[in-house]
Enzyme design. Structure first.
Site, mmCIF file in Angstrom:
data_model
loop_
_atom_site.group_PDB
_atom_site.id
_atom_site.type_symbol
_atom_site.label_atom_id
_atom_site.label_comp_id
_atom_site.label_asym_id
_atom_site.label_seq_id
_atom_site.Cartn_x
_atom_site.Cartn_y
_atom_site.Cartn_z
ATOM 1 N N ASP A 14 0.848 -1.188 0.000
ATOM 2 C CA ASP A 14 0.000 0.000 0.000
ATOM 3 C C ASP A 14 0.884 1.238 0.000
ATOM 4 O OD1 ASP A 14 -2.367 -1.526 0.154
ATOM 5 O OD2 ASP A 14 -2.043 -1.787 2.304
ATOM 6 N N ASP A 69 0.919 5.291 0.449
ATOM 7 C CA ASP A 69 0.275 6.534 0.880
ATOM 8 C C ASP A 69 1.240 7.685 0.650
ATOM 9 O OD1 ASP A 69 -1.861 5.019 1.696
ATOM 10 O OD2 ASP A 69 -1.193 4.892 3.777
ATOM 11 N N ASP A 76 0.436 8.163 14.127
ATOM 12 C CA ASP A 76 0.239 7.341 15.314
ATOM 13 C C ASP A 76 1.524 6.788 15.900
ATOM 14 O OD1 ASP A 76 0.646 5.644 13.185
ATOM 15 O OD2 ASP A 76 -1.337 4.723 13.255
#
Length: 472
Positions: free
Chosen positions: A84, A86, A165
């Protein structure tokens, strides 16, 4: 493939230490930027999606800052192939939308842009800033409990990094010079295989309780330890997940159990009291039925195996396995009250799904096949005559058969039925006829078709007939 890849896979911790050197322990309140030049890391653009590179270069050529961020950078440094991609940028969603005709802005709580290339979607976010009391509620809003209801305050890359995070996710790959920007000592935590929240853990969990699920998911997926201060508040704050919309939690459940480490994830979720927030009826059934936990665990083992073999996995089967024990408890109670087995299971199925929808949504494209798999469990024991062939031809037969084997292996039902269906599928016409005859008790070779009943002629009442038997 980039240089040193084989050695990196063998000993990623020592390789990272060699590449970046020893660092001071992370966790200080104001992390400082460390720029790692291209000649000091092994991350290569050849590992990245062509679509992601197109987005990066177009943003860069339009005089915007553009970085790959998060999991793709983290996994590349760990010697894993990233999946993935981003992107973080200083361009606003509207500016991104102008640059990419194949994009759309989504979300209200967090506005992001999806740039689509066929089936591949590249997620692009604008650098986020620190929300303040003076912000317009259209941009930033928090609940009285600290939950972030809206977070669309734009800021700098430093502010964006500190809003992320975990330290290992605050790593940015700069397309301008191919360097890696480490804002929170993430490389140090990668080397130590430690998962650490940026900032005060309790505050960060209250801002977004889903971070507790992410902590478990990354710990299981990466085989990392959760740092003690990051770990401590989870058990107490687990009920905060009840504030999260069911639709969002459905997506999180899929990420949790389709990462290839479903069994380990399940164990951690139960350890921290999070599983009961996601699937309460399953947790209750585990306490009441000895076979419930083995059934769920075996389903998760099978899921991990299928993912490793790159075979498809359906959420319908996974949810079906986790909700089955609770549904059966309901059905048994209804049967004890006098309801027949089939209506009892149908009623219990509806009740179980209705309760689950209060915690995680289940789209009908998954809930309907799940119920079909459940219903077929009542048809599989009925093998007389043509019923076996009709069941075999059902579109959900294979999933229902696998589910039956799962129930037998967990000890819910006695073995035997699964072996019969295995033989029936693999047998030729004669073997199938023999199996059916053995089940029905009729001699082998006899027809499985029901006998035709002769129609009886309707007798005319005597009151409507003459003395000679003819109608008057």
């Amino acid at each position: 493939m980039f240089k040193g890849f084989t050695r990196f896979l063998q000993r990623p911790g020592e390789r990272l230490k060699t590449l970046f050197g020893a660092q001071q322990p992370s966790g200080h309140s104001t992390p400082t930027l460390r720029v790692i030049p291209r000649d000091q890391h092994d991350v290569s653009r050849r590992l990245f999606s062509e679509s992601a590179l197109k987005v990066l270069y177009r943003l860069h050529n339009a005089d915007h800052e553009a970085y790959l961020v998060g999991g793709c950078v983290r996994d590349s440094l760990l010697g894993k192939v990233p999946k993935d991609f981003d992107i973080a940028t200083d361009a606003t969603p509207e500016e991104i939308r102008t640059l990419f005709r194949n994009s759309r802005i989504i979300g209200r709580r967090f506005r992001i842009v999806h740039v689509r290339f066929g089936r591949e979607v590249i997620e692009v976010t604008t650098f986020r800033g620190r929300p303040g009391d003076d912000q317009d509620t259209a941009h930033s809003q928090q609940s009285d409990d600290g939950l972030l209801l809206r977070d669309n305050v734009w800021g700098t890359i430093e502010e964006d990094a500190l809003r992320r995070d975990f330290t290992v996710n605050a790593l940015y790959y700069n397309i301008a010079d191919f360097s890696i920007h480490d804002w929170a000592d993430g490389v140090n935590d990668l080397e130590a295989r430690t998962l650490r929240l940026i900032g005060d853990p309790e505050v960060r969990y209250r801002e977004d309780p889903v971070r507790m699920l992410r902590a478990v998911r990354f710990a299981a997926k990466l085989d990392f330890d959760i740092e003690p201060s990051t770990e401590t508040p989870i058990l107490e704050l687990a009920p905060l997940l009840l504030q999260i919309p069911p639709a969002r939690l459905f997506e999180e459940v899929l990420k949790l159990f389709l990462s290839g480490q479903a069994l380990r994830t399940f164990e951690l979720l139960r350890e921290y009291g999070l599983f009961a927030m996601l699937l309460p009826e399953a947790e209750e059934a585990i306490a009441e039925r000895t076979w419930a936990k083995p059934l769920i665990e075996q389903a998760l083992i099978n899921t991990d195996r299928r993912i490793q073999e790159e075979r498809p996995v359906t959420p319908a089967f996974l949810y079906g396995a986790m909700l089955w024990p609770g549904m059966r408890l309901r059905a048994e109670r209804l049967e004890s009250d006098g309801m027949p087995p089939i209506p009892a299971q149908q009623t219990a199925s509806q009740q179980s799904i209705s309760r689950q929808l209060q915690h995680t949504s289940i789209p009908k494209r998954f809930s309907m096949p799940m119920r079909e798999i459940w219903d077929l469990q009542q048809r599989l024991p009925k093998r007389h005559g043509k019923r076996a062939f009709q069941t075999l031809e059902h579109t959900r037969f294979r999933a229902a058969y696998d589910f039956l084997l799962l129930r037998e292996s967990a000890g819910e039902i006695d073995p035997g039925l699964g072996a019969w269906w295995t033989a029936f599928q693999e047998g030729d016409d004669h073997e199938q006829a023999r199996l059916i005859a053995k089940t029905s008790g009729s001699p082998a070779g006899t027809s499985d078709r029901p006998k035709r009943r002769r129609r009886r002629r309707r007798r005319t009442p005597s009151s409507e007939q003459g003395n000679d038997g003819r109608q008057e």
